[in-house]
Design a protein around this motif. Structure first.
Motif, mmCIF file in Angstrom:
data_model
loop_
_atom_site.group_PDB
_atom_site.id
_atom_site.type_symbol
_atom_site.label_atom_id
_atom_site.label_comp_id
_atom_site.label_asym_id
_atom_site.label_seq_id
_atom_site.Cartn_x
_atom_site.Cartn_y
_atom_site.Cartn_z
ATOM 1 N N ALA A 55 0.919 -1.334 0.171
ATOM 2 C CA ALA A 55 -0.249 -0.118 0.235
ATOM 3 C C ALA A 55 1.178 1.153 -0.160
ATOM 4 C CB ALA A 55 -0.970 -0.107 1.583
ATOM 5 N N THR A 56 1.901 1.060 1.214
ATOM 6 C CA THR A 56 3.020 2.552 0.233
ATOM 7 C C THR A 56 3.314 2.559 -0.790
ATOM 8 O OG1 THR A 56 3.229 2.492 3.148
ATOM 9 C CG2 THR A 56 4.484 3.262 1.808
ATOM 10 N N ARG A 57 3.853 1.066 -0.638
ATOM 11 C CA ARG A 57 4.689 1.948 -2.631
ATOM 12 C C ARG A 57 3.510 2.203 -3.205
ATOM 13 N NH1 ARG A 57 8.850 -0.427 -4.471
ATOM 14 N NH2 ARG A 57 7.443 -2.201 -6.288
ATOM 15 N N ALA A 58 2.229 2.038 -3.706
ATOM 16 C CA ALA A 58 1.246 2.205 -4.413
ATOM 17 C C ALA A 58 0.890 3.830 -3.898
ATOM 18 C CB ALA A 58 0.275 1.289 -4.379
ATOM 19 N N ASP A 59 1.111 4.212 -2.910
ATOM 20 C CA ASP A 59 0.290 5.679 -2.623
ATOM 21 C C ASP A 59 1.463 6.645 -3.530
ATOM 22 O OD1 ASP A 59 -0.692 8.114 -0.940
ATOM 23 O OD2 ASP A 59 1.058 7.614 0.547
ATOM 24 N N LEU A 60 2.927 6.071 -2.959
ATOM 25 C CA LEU A 60 4.472 6.758 -2.891
ATOM 26 C C LEU A 60 4.172 6.732 -4.812
ATOM 27 C CD1 LEU A 60 7.161 5.480 -0.631
ATOM 28 C CD2 LEU A 60 5.990 7.502 -0.527
ATOM 29 N N ALA A 61 3.432 6.006 -5.459
ATOM 30 C CA ALA A 61 4.202 5.894 -6.616
ATOM 31 C C ALA A 61 2.889 7.276 -7.297
ATOM 32 C CB ALA A 61 3.958 4.604 -7.280
ATOM 33 N N ALA A 62 2.187 6.891 -6.585
ATOM 34 C CA ALA A 62 1.196 7.958 -6.946
ATOM 35 C C ALA A 62 1.579 9.556 -6.581
ATOM 36 C CB ALA A 62 -0.379 7.269 -5.939
ATOM 37 N N LYS A 63 2.234 9.714 -5.874
ATOM 38 C CA LYS A 63 2.605 10.863 -4.919
ATOM 39 C C LYS A 63 3.792 11.502 -6.549
ATOM 40 C CE LYS A 63 0.979 10.941 -0.818
ATOM 41 N NZ LYS A 63 0.934 11.011 -0.066
ATOM 42 N N GLY A 64 4.413 10.533 -6.801
ATOM 43 C CA GLY A 64 5.765 10.406 -8.557
ATOM 44 C C GLY A 64 6.928 10.097 -7.416
ATOM 45 N N ILE A 65 6.496 9.379 -6.183
ATOM 46 C CA ILE A 65 8.608 8.912 -5.426
ATOM 47 C C ILE A 65 8.373 7.390 -6.063
ATOM 48 C CG2 ILE A 65 9.135 8.359 -4.198
ATOM 49 C CD1 ILE A 65 7.105 10.935 -2.118
ATOM 50 N N GLU A 66 9.140 6.890 -6.895
ATOM 51 C CA GLU A 66 9.116 5.846 -7.433
ATOM 52 C C GLU A 66 9.679 4.852 -6.523
ATOM 53 O OE1 GLU A 66 7.668 3.211 -9.546
ATOM 54 O OE2 GLU A 66 7.289 4.969 -9.857
ATOM 55 N N PRO A 67 9.367 4.424 -6.007
ATOM 56 C CA PRO A 67 10.144 3.433 -4.834
ATOM 57 C C PRO A 67 11.152 2.174 -5.810
ATOM 58 C CG PRO A 67 8.088 3.462 -4.433
ATOM 59 C CD PRO A 67 8.017 3.689 -5.488
ATOM 60 N N GLU A 68 12.183 1.928 -5.496
ATOM 61 C CA GLU A 68 13.188 0.648 -5.896
ATOM 62 C C GLU A 68 12.263 -0.564 -5.220
ATOM 63 O OE1 GLU A 68 16.830 1.006 -4.681
ATOM 64 O OE2 GLU A 68 16.900 3.477 -5.069
ATOM 65 N N PRO A 69 12.180 -1.787 -6.128
ATOM 66 C CA PRO A 69 11.938 -3.290 -6.234
ATOM 67 C C PRO A 69 11.881 -3.467 -5.058
ATOM 68 C CG PRO A 69 13.221 -2.974 -8.444
ATOM 69 C CD PRO A 69 13.533 -2.349 -7.503
ATOM 70 N N ILE A 70 10.861 -4.559 -4.260
ATOM 71 C CA ILE A 70 10.871 -4.937 -2.573
ATOM 72 C C ILE A 70 11.846 -6.035 -2.850
ATOM 73 C CG2 ILE A 70 9.447 -7.025 -1.376
ATOM 74 C CD1 ILE A 70 6.934 -5.077 -2.790
ATOM 75 N N GLU A 71 13.141 -5.983 -1.955
ATOM 76 C CA GLU A 71 14.135 -6.687 -1.087
ATOM 77 C C GLU A 71 13.403 -7.840 0.428
ATOM 78 O OE1 GLU A 71 16.810 -4.677 -0.763
ATOM 79 O OE2 GLU A 71 17.502 -3.701 -2.876
ATOM 80 N N TYR A 72 14.065 -9.003 0.218
ATOM 81 C CA TYR A 72 13.947 -9.462 1.392
ATOM 82 C C TYR A 72 15.493 -10.291 2.105
ATOM 83 C CZ TYR A 72 9.383 -10.239 -0.682
ATOM 84 O OH TYR A 72 8.315 -9.997 -1.159
ATOM 85 N N PRO A 73 15.592 -8.811 2.527
ATOM 86 C CA PRO A 73 16.806 -9.116 3.868
ATOM 87 C C PRO A 73 17.099 -10.123 4.762
ATOM 88 C CG PRO A 73 15.491 -6.603 4.432
ATOM 89 C CD PRO A 73 15.582 -8.150 3.035
ATOM 90 N N GLY A 74 16.211 -10.697 5.263
ATOM 91 C CA GLY A 74 16.737 -11.301 6.292
ATOM 92 C C GLY A 74 15.861 -12.975 5.234
ATOM 93 N N GLY A 75 15.542 -12.780 4.132
ATOM 94 C CA GLY A 75 14.644 -14.730 3.588
ATOM 95 C C GLY A 75 13.578 -13.914 4.009
ATOM 96 N N ALA A 76 12.484 -14.998 3.249
ATOM 97 C CA ALA A 76 11.418 -15.265 2.646
ATOM 98 C C ALA A 76 10.636 -14.445 4.608
ATOM 99 C CB ALA A 76 10.818 -16.470 2.066
ATOM 100 N N ALA A 77 10.927 -15.330 5.099
ATOM 101 C CA ALA A 77 10.398 -14.710 6.374
ATOM 102 C C ALA A 77 10.698 -13.581 6.979
ATOM 103 C CB ALA A 77 10.456 -16.148 7.259
ATOM 104 N N GLY A 78 12.075 -12.564 6.612
ATOM 105 C CA GLY A 78 11.992 -11.349 7.443
ATOM 106 C C GLY A 78 10.837 -10.217 6.931
ATOM 107 N N PRO A 79 11.648 -9.520 7.008
ATOM 108 C CA PRO A 79 10.932 -8.673 6.952
ATOM 109 C C PRO A 79 11.415 -7.955 5.021
ATOM 110 C CG PRO A 79 13.058 -7.582 7.758
ATOM 111 C CD PRO A 79 13.286 -8.995 7.940
#
Length: 137
Positions: A81-105
């Protein structure tokens, strides 16, 4: 003890305010004429305290990374939801990452007008609202 906020030197106050208010911060107050320049205090919805102080002094020239600050982190309830909101406001988020693996943040990055990096983070269900010793067990 706890961290209260950090001061972030910016080169164009209006441009930075447009960015940070689009991210979700609100201006709580300003302090004019300090030794560091004009100070603008920002707070996220739901926070009780100021977390960023924008420091603006046009006489000091350009601002940006490489002078001690690496990045800041903003916790959100829903990264999608945050990524969609930022994009709608002209702020382009980078791709989603999983720094702690699939079960992490889940995280993504955005960059402010001066080049400061901001990590947007969604904790997995049941995780504390911050990093704890349990994250390093």
């Amino acid at each position: 003890m706890r961290t209260l906020h950090f001061g972030l030197r910016v080169s164009d106050l209006e441009r930075s305010l447009a960015f940070y208010t689009a991210v979700g911060y609100t201006v709580i107050g300003t302090v004019e004429g300090t030794a560091y320049g004009k100070l603008t205090m920002l707070q996220l919805p739901g926070d009780d305290f100021v977390t960023i102080e924008l420091v603006y002094d046009p006489a000091k020239g350009e601002a940006g990374p490489g002078v001690g600050i690496n990045h800041l982190v903003i916790q959100v309830e829903s990264l999608d939801a945050t990524r969609a909101d930022l994009a709608a406001k002209g702020i382009e988020p980078e791709p989603i990452e999983y720094p702690g693996g699939a079960a992490g943040p889940r995280t993504c990055w955005i960059t402010d007008p001066d080049g400061y990096r901001i990590e947007v983070l969604q904790w997995p269900d049941g995780h504390a609202d911050g990093i704890t010793k349990a994250d390093f067990a």
